[in-house]
Design a protein around this motif. Structure first.
Motif, PDB file in Angstrom:
ATOM      1  N   ASP A  80       0.878  -1.298   0.061  1.00 26.27           N
ATOM      2  CA  ASP A  80      -0.064  -0.067   0.208  1.00 26.27           C
ATOM      3  C   ASP A  80       0.834   1.215   0.042  1.00 26.27           C
ATOM      4  OD1 ASP A  80      -2.564   1.179  -0.087  1.00 26.27           O
ATOM      5  OD2 ASP A  80      -2.350   1.694   2.231  1.00 26.27           O
ATOM      6  N   GLU A  81       2.105   1.223   0.313  1.00 28.71           N
ATOM      7  CA  GLU A  81       2.885   2.333   0.651  1.00 28.71           C
ATOM      8  C   GLU A  81       3.668   2.568  -0.791  1.00 28.71           C
ATOM      9  OE1 GLU A  81       3.955   1.369   5.297  1.00 28.71           O
ATOM     10  OE2 GLU A  81       5.455   1.271   3.614  1.00 28.71           O
ATOM     11  N   LEU A  82       3.561   1.598  -1.790  1.00 32.03           N
ATOM     12  CA  LEU A  82       4.411   1.646  -2.694  1.00 32.03           C
ATOM     13  C   LEU A  82       3.707   2.621  -3.968  1.00 32.03           C
ATOM     14  CD1 LEU A  82       5.508  -2.238  -3.419  1.00 32.03           C
ATOM     15  CD2 LEU A  82       7.058  -0.178  -2.535  1.00 32.03           C
ATOM     16  N   ASP A  83       4.403   2.883  -4.998  1.00 27.54           N
ATOM     17  CA  ASP A  83       3.710   4.038  -5.908  1.00 27.54           C
ATOM     18  C   ASP A  83       3.026   3.208  -6.935  1.00 27.54           C
ATOM     19  OD1 ASP A  83       4.556   6.224  -4.407  1.00 27.54           O
ATOM     20  OD2 ASP A  83       6.855   5.847  -5.418  1.00 27.54           O
ATOM     21  N   ALA A  84       3.675   1.934  -7.399  1.00 24.29           N
ATOM     22  CA  ALA A  84       3.122   1.515  -8.592  1.00 24.29           C
ATOM     23  C   ALA A  84       3.452  -0.020  -8.745  1.00 24.29           C
ATOM     24  CB  ALA A  84       3.685   2.109  -9.790  1.00 24.29           C
ATOM     25  N   VAL A  85       2.907  -0.825  -9.728  1.00 23.69           N
ATOM     26  CA  VAL A  85       3.261  -2.111  -9.958  1.00 23.69           C
ATOM     27  C   VAL A  85       3.546  -2.098 -11.269  1.00 23.69           C
ATOM     28  CG1 VAL A  85       0.733  -2.650  -9.958  1.00 23.69           C
ATOM     29  CG2 VAL A  85       2.145  -4.431  -9.889  1.00 23.69           C
ATOM     30  N   VAL A  86       4.540  -3.163 -11.958  1.00 24.64           N
ATOM     31  CA  VAL A  86       4.656  -3.359 -13.342  1.00 24.64           C
ATOM     32  C   VAL A  86       4.377  -4.971 -13.458  1.00 24.64           C
ATOM     33  CG1 VAL A  86       7.023  -3.446 -13.078  1.00 24.64           C
ATOM     34  CG2 VAL A  86       6.092  -3.154 -15.413  1.00 24.64           C
ATOM     35  N   THR A  87       3.748  -5.298 -14.411  1.00 30.64           N
ATOM     36  CA  THR A  87       3.379  -6.927 -14.558  1.00 30.64           C
ATOM     37  C   THR A  87       3.341  -7.034 -16.088  1.00 30.64           C
ATOM     38  OG1 THR A  87       1.232  -6.870 -14.697  1.00 30.64           O
ATOM     39  CG2 THR A  87       1.975  -7.010 -12.677  1.00 30.64           C
ATOM     40  N   SER A  88       3.497  -8.130 -16.700  1.00 27.81           N
ATOM     41  CA  SER A  88       3.008  -8.905 -17.865  1.00 27.81           C
ATOM     42  C   SER A  88       1.743  -9.103 -17.759  1.00 27.81           C
ATOM     43  CB  SER A  88       4.014  -9.741 -18.318  1.00 27.81           C
ATOM     44  OG  SER A  88       3.807  -9.983 -19.838  1.00 27.81           O
ATOM     45  N   SER A  89       1.202  -9.619 -19.033  1.00 29.45           N
ATOM     46  CA  SER A  89      -0.102 -10.089 -19.005  1.00 29.45           C
ATOM     47  C   SER A  89      -0.286 -11.341 -19.522  1.00 29.45           C
ATOM     48  CB  SER A  89      -1.222  -9.163 -19.396  1.00 29.45           C
ATOM     49  OG  SER A  89      -0.680  -8.783 -20.556  1.00 29.45           O
ATOM     50  N   ALA A  90      -1.261 -12.122 -19.550  1.00 27.04           N
ATOM     51  CA  ALA A  90      -1.492 -13.768 -20.238  1.00 27.04           C
ATOM     52  C   ALA A  90      -2.191 -13.543 -21.498  1.00 27.04           C
ATOM     53  CB  ALA A  90      -2.252 -14.324 -19.373  1.00 27.04           C
ATOM     54  N   VAL A  91      -3.522 -12.545 -21.665  1.00 28.02           N
ATOM     55  CA  VAL A  91      -4.144 -12.596 -22.794  1.00 28.02           C
ATOM     56  C   VAL A  91      -5.125 -10.979 -22.809  1.00 28.02           C
ATOM     57  CG1 VAL A  91      -6.202 -13.448 -24.007  1.00 28.02           C
ATOM     58  CG2 VAL A  91      -4.799 -15.198 -22.994  1.00 28.02           C
ATOM     59  N   SER A  92      -5.095 -10.505 -23.862  1.00 31.44           N
ATOM     60  CA  SER A  92      -5.811  -9.298 -24.108  1.00 31.44           C
ATOM     61  C   SER A  92      -7.058  -9.617 -25.185  1.00 31.44           C
ATOM     62  CB  SER A  92      -5.187  -8.395 -24.408  1.00 31.44           C
ATOM     63  OG  SER A  92      -4.218  -7.912 -23.172  1.00 31.44           O
ATOM     64  N   ILE A  93      -8.134  -9.225 -24.922  1.00 32.47           N
ATOM     65  CA  ILE A  93      -9.273  -9.267 -25.766  1.00 32.47           C
ATOM     66  C   ILE A  93      -9.600  -7.855 -26.239  1.00 32.47           C
ATOM     67  CG2 ILE A  93     -11.819  -9.795 -25.929  1.00 32.47           C
ATOM     68  CD1 ILE A  93     -11.113 -11.570 -23.473  1.00 32.47           C
ATOM     69  N   ALA A  94      -9.275  -7.830 -27.604  1.00 34.81           N
ATOM     70  CA  ALA A  94      -9.365  -6.348 -28.184  1.00 34.81           C
ATOM     71  C   ALA A  94     -10.780  -5.815 -28.259  1.00 34.81           C
ATOM     72  CB  ALA A  94      -9.099  -6.423 -29.700  1.00 34.81           C
ATOM     73  N   GLU A  95     -11.794  -6.625 -28.547  1.00 31.39           N
ATOM     74  CA  GLU A  95     -13.082  -6.040 -28.760  1.00 31.39           C
ATOM     75  C   GLU A  95     -13.720  -5.351 -27.417  1.00 31.39           C
ATOM     76  OE1 GLU A  95     -16.516  -7.584 -31.432  1.00 31.39           O
ATOM     77  OE2 GLU A  95     -16.866  -8.452 -29.384  1.00 31.39           O
ATOM     78  N   THR A  96     -13.264  -6.106 -26.264  1.00 28.74           N
ATOM     79  CA  THR A  96     -13.836  -5.499 -24.900  1.00 28.74           C
ATOM     80  C   THR A  96     -12.693  -4.737 -24.323  1.00 28.74           C
ATOM     81  OG1 THR A  96     -13.129  -7.542 -23.973  1.00 28.74           O
ATOM     82  CG2 THR A  96     -15.186  -7.432 -24.798  1.00 28.74           C
ATOM     83  N   GLY A  97     -11.595  -4.614 -24.754  1.00 35.00           N
ATOM     84  CA  GLY A  97     -10.525  -3.863 -23.992  1.00 35.00           C
ATOM     85  C   GLY A  97     -10.220  -4.519 -22.796  1.00 35.00           C
ATOM     86  N   THR A  98      -9.969  -6.202 -22.792  1.00 37.46           N
ATOM     87  CA  THR A  98      -9.773  -6.660 -21.329  1.00 37.46           C
ATOM     88  C   THR A  98      -8.461  -7.330 -21.299  1.00 37.46           C
ATOM     89  OG1 THR A  98     -12.270  -7.264 -21.611  1.00 37.46           O
ATOM     90  CG2 THR A  98     -10.840  -8.512 -20.121  1.00 37.46           C
ATOM     91  N   ILE A  99      -7.779  -6.975 -20.300  1.00 33.54           N
ATOM     92  CA  ILE A  99      -6.455  -7.733 -20.263  1.00 33.54           C
ATOM     93  C   ILE A  99      -6.696  -8.692 -18.917  1.00 33.54           C
ATOM     94  CG2 ILE A  99      -4.160  -7.275 -19.668  1.00 33.54           C
ATOM     95  CD1 ILE A  99      -4.598  -4.317 -20.527  1.00 33.54           C
ATOM     96  N   VAL A 100      -5.928  -9.939 -19.372  1.00 24.45           N
ATOM     97  CA  VAL A 100      -6.211 -10.798 -18.367  1.00 24.45           C
ATOM     98  C   VAL A 100      -4.981 -11.306 -17.865  1.00 24.45           C
ATOM     99  CG1 VAL A 100      -7.138 -13.253 -17.905  1.00 24.45           C
ATOM    100  CG2 VAL A 100      -8.139 -12.012 -19.910  1.00 24.45           C
ATOM    101  N   LEU A 101      -4.841 -11.362 -16.427  1.00 31.64           N
ATOM    102  CA  LEU A 101      -3.821 -11.687 -15.642  1.00 31.64           C
ATOM    103  C   LEU A 101      -3.921 -13.215 -15.060  1.00 31.64           C
ATOM    104  CD1 LEU A 101      -2.669  -8.812 -13.431  1.00 31.64           C
ATOM    105  CD2 LEU A 101      -2.270  -9.205 -15.789  1.00 31.64           C
ATOM    106  N   ASP A 102      -3.163 -14.108 -15.224  1.00 34.10           N
ATOM    107  CA  ASP A 102      -3.279 -15.546 -14.792  1.00 34.10           C
ATOM    108  C   ASP A 102      -2.253 -16.059 -13.743  1.00 34.10           C
ATOM    109  OD1 ASP A 102      -0.982 -16.081 -16.015  1.00 34.10           O
ATOM    110  OD2 ASP A 102      -1.749 -17.745 -17.522  1.00 34.10           O
ATOM    111  N   GLY A 103      -1.789 -14.949 -13.178  1.00 36.52           N
ATOM    112  CA  GLY A 103      -0.838 -15.516 -11.888  1.00 36.52           C
ATOM    113  C   GLY A 103       0.623 -16.092 -12.320  1.00 36.52           C
TER     114      GLY A 103
END
Lengths: 216, 506
Positions: free
Chosen positions: A119-142
């Motif tokens: 909670d004290e940190l300013d930001a987080v950086v991650t990659s992502s597993a899948v993105s769905i263009a039509e709905t603008g959805t990014i999926v993270l899968d751990g």
């Protein structure tokens, strides 16, 4: 009788006797052979996928930049320079410019960062597993380059990398690439609410800034 | 199990028992509606909100070329799930258990509440955070826990507004839809201990106030309670669809997660999500996709809650399932599109329906869960003009108008011991008997039509009848009856034919 057995008995009683095992019970499951009536592929090429995804993300008021893979580390650096941020231990080391080392906190399932510290940190950086263009959805899968669910949730600014080969056109294509037994988080824009007069307002409990870098 | 006759034709000696909790109207709908209609502020708030969402929904639905095919698929999957329910529930249980979760079964609201309380007690905590959930609203979990010294904090913004305002939800998606921004600001100023006294009614500022208010709770919570939008039988996966991130907070940060899910929420396959994740967001908030959806399968080592439970709830669902004409009400995915398009809901608001489930879906679901004769639920199937807008909007094609008409029939015919069964013929029986006598013969009808000028005279100079006696009084309570014409159509037609004949002879 246990609650379990009684409820199951009630369900069987409610459905008995006509429906169980009758042809009506097969409705829907036979659909796989003829294929569903809805779209299962978008047929869009890479340029069109990127264009659509960018359009949809901007509509959600996310920040979006498209970079070449050569420019990815630089794009991440400009966003995180001088900030304290968390990154999952599986994030490719080449993505993080040496100048970011000082502000970086590394998280893993084995050595999780405490939530108060997150909670004290300013930001987080991650990659992502899948993105769905039509709905603008990014999926993270751990996966190791995305980390535990808590790290992409608690910090207020999420820098999320979308490798271009992970972009699909529509929702069925997205789910086809995902393993449902992994912890999945579908993210469509920054945290928002429609609870006041049904008007969308961005920024409630999740990260208020969603910063997407599409790397091609 | 008791053998009280509940009047269901398929179960002459009982059938699955009714549900309990916040699923009953406490007064007849017309009475409640009449009171709510007197609240001009409520009507203005609802009119504004429902029209905003209608336009948004139409825009995103019309974007999809295969919307109708998706609705068909959604309906077919739900029909399949209902007919395969025993097998799917046991499969779900197996899978969820195999991945480190614990499954509990609750016959009714009281049993579900007890199970949740025991699970919380086992953790030693007296505070829990909650994700918005219809199932826990239905069983009255918050009130139950509160009476036993466990504080449940609602974390969805609208639920928070309702909880802080000591109010009741009036909509399944936006429980505080009846409050406008100024009213919400006033509640926050009054009820949030460390709120900025300069708080304005700008929605963004209000959302920020909620963020600040709940932040510490999220970071320190050890136990969370959620509902579930879906349970996948094939994998034991649970899903929560939300917007604000409060769901993610509750589903991710605490050590213990307790999910209460109606047994009808189970879907056969993970692949089915590709249908419902298109239908649900567009139908509910009118967005292409809701900001956050979480899917979890049991416990994931090192990530999220490790003590994971699900309570599978019946509470009248098997009763609804036993009703062949009404069971498709269980297909509902709680999107709220039907209430947003309903002309009755738009004017009365959700409180008039009494139940956790208001609007068109509530008008069929509540009486199906409790039995139409329970409490005042017999009036709910009449809370509709049968315009059919709800059927058109429903993403899983529940034919709400047809079920409303069916339930009205059930109400009128009643069971043999039903509350509404009378030994003497009612006014309605007499009136319909008389109509049958008159309408079955042209001569009889002609005779009665001679009385039309008298009725017209009774209507007076404004040509309106504003008060009918007896059964008709209900009709004229909220409308005028226009004066009958001075002659019948059949008379007029006969005269016209004669004159036309004269014309051709001349």
């Amino acid at each position: 009788m246990s609650a379990r057995d009684e409820i199951l008995a009630r369900v069987r009683e409610a459905l008995a006797p006509a429906e169980v095992g009758s042809p009506a019970a097969e409705v829907g499951s036979g659909g796989a052979e003829v294929g569903p009536g809805y779209r299962t592929a978008s047929g869009l090429d890479e340029d069109a996928l990127v264009e659509l995804l960018v359009d949809r993300l901007l509509d959600y008021r996310a920040r979006v930049e498209v970079v070449t893979s050569d420019g990815l580390a630089e794009a991440i650096r400009t966003r995180l320079e001088g900030k304290r941020f968390v990154a999952p231990d599986g994030l490719p080391t080449s993505w993080l410019h040496p100048s970011l080392a000082e502000g970086r906190v590394t998280d893993s399932r084995e050595a999780p960062v405490d939530v108060v510290r997150l909670d004290e940190l300013d930001a987080v950086v991650t990659s992502s597993a899948v993105s769905i263009a039509e709905t603008g959805t990014i999926v993270l899968d751990g996966s190791p380059d995305q980390g535990r669910r808590a790290i992409s949730l608690v910090p207020d600014h999420h820098v999320c990398v979308v490798p271009v080969q992970t972009i699909v056109g529509i929702v069925p294509e997205g789910f086809a690439r995902l393993d449902p037994t992994r912890p999945l988080t579908l993210i469509s824009g920054p945290s928002a609410t429609s609870d006041i007069e049904l008007e969308r307002v961005e920024g409630v409990h999740g990260p208020r800034t969603l910063d997407v870098i599409i790397a091609r | 199990m008791s053998t009280v006759n509940l009047g269901l034709p398929r179960f002459p000696s009982g059938g699955p028992p009714r549900g309990f909790g916040n699923i009953s109207a406490t007064e007849p709908f017309p009475k409640a509606a009449h009171r709510e209609l007197g609240n001009a502020q409520l009507r203005a708030n609802l009119g504004h909100a429902t029209h905003t969402i209608r336009d948004k929904r139409l825009r995103v639905v019309s974007e999809l070329p295969d919307w109708e095919a998706l609705r068909e698929a959604g309906s077919a999957i739900k029909t399949e799930a209902m007919t395969r329910l025993p097998e799917l529930l046991t499969q779900f249980e197996e899978q969820f258990t195999a991945r480190g979760g614990t499954v509990h079964w609750a016959r009714d609201a009281a049993e579900a509440n007890r199970i949740v309380e025991e699970l919380i007690r086992a953790t030693g905590e007296t505070e829990v955070v909650k994700v918005k959930s219809m199932a826990t609203q239905e069983i009255g979990l918050n009130e139950y826990l509160d009476e036993r010294g466990i504080a449940a904090f609602e974390t969805d913004l609208a639920e928070l507004i309702v909880q802080l305002g000591h109010d009741k939800p009036s909509h399944i998606l936006v429980p505080a839809i009846h409050k406008n921004r100024t009213e919400i600001r006033d509640i926050f100023l009054e009820e949030m201990p460390d709120v900025d006294p300069e708080l304005t009614d700008e929605p963004r500022r209000l959302a920020m106030a909620a963020r600040a208010h709940l932040r510490k709770k999220f970071l320190s919570a050890k136990v969370a309670i959620s509902g579930a939008n879906f349970g996948i039988a094939e994998t034991g996966t649970l899903g929560v669809v939300e917007s604000e991130g409060n769901g993610r907070m509750c589903l991710t940060l605490p050590e213990t997660l307790i999910t209460v899910m109606g047994i009808e929420k189970v879907l056969p396959r993970a692949q089915d999500l590709e249908v419902f994740m298109q239908l649900l967001p567009r139908s509910s908030t009118g967005e292409r996709m809701n900001p956050y959806t979480s899917l979890w399968t049991g416990a994931t080592p090192g990530d999220g809650p490790q003590n994971v439970h699900v309570v599978l709830l019946d509470n009248g669902r098997t009763r609804a399932l036993a009703d062949q004409h009404g069971r498709s009400a269980l297909h509902c995915i709680r999107c709220s599109a039907c209430m947003n398009v309903c002309p009755v809901y738009e004017r009365t608001g959700g409180h008039a329906y009494g139940s956790t489930y208001p609007g068109p879906i509530g008008a069929i679901l509540s009486p199906l869960l409790t039995g139409v004769e329970a409490e005042e639920n017999s009036s709910l199937p009449y809370a509709s003009s049968l315009c059919g807008a709800c059927f058109d909007a429903c993403p899983v094609k529940i034919n709400i108008p047809e079920i409303l008409v069916y339930l009205r029939g059930e109400d009128v015919s009643g069971g043999t011991t039903g509350r509404r069964r009378r030994s003497l013929p009612s006014q309605m029986d007499l009136a319909l008997g008389a109509a049958s006598w008159a309408l079955s013969s042209g001569d009889r009808l002609g005779l009665l039509e001679k009385g039309l000028p008298v009725a017209r005279a009774l209507a007076g100079r404004d040509e309106k009848i504003s008060r009918l006696p007896g059964l008709g009084a209900g009709w004229t309570q909220s409308r005028d009856v226009p004066a009958p014409p001075s002659e019948s159509f059949r008379n007029w037609w006969r005269k016209r034919e004669k004159e036309a004949e004269k014309g051709t002879h001349e």
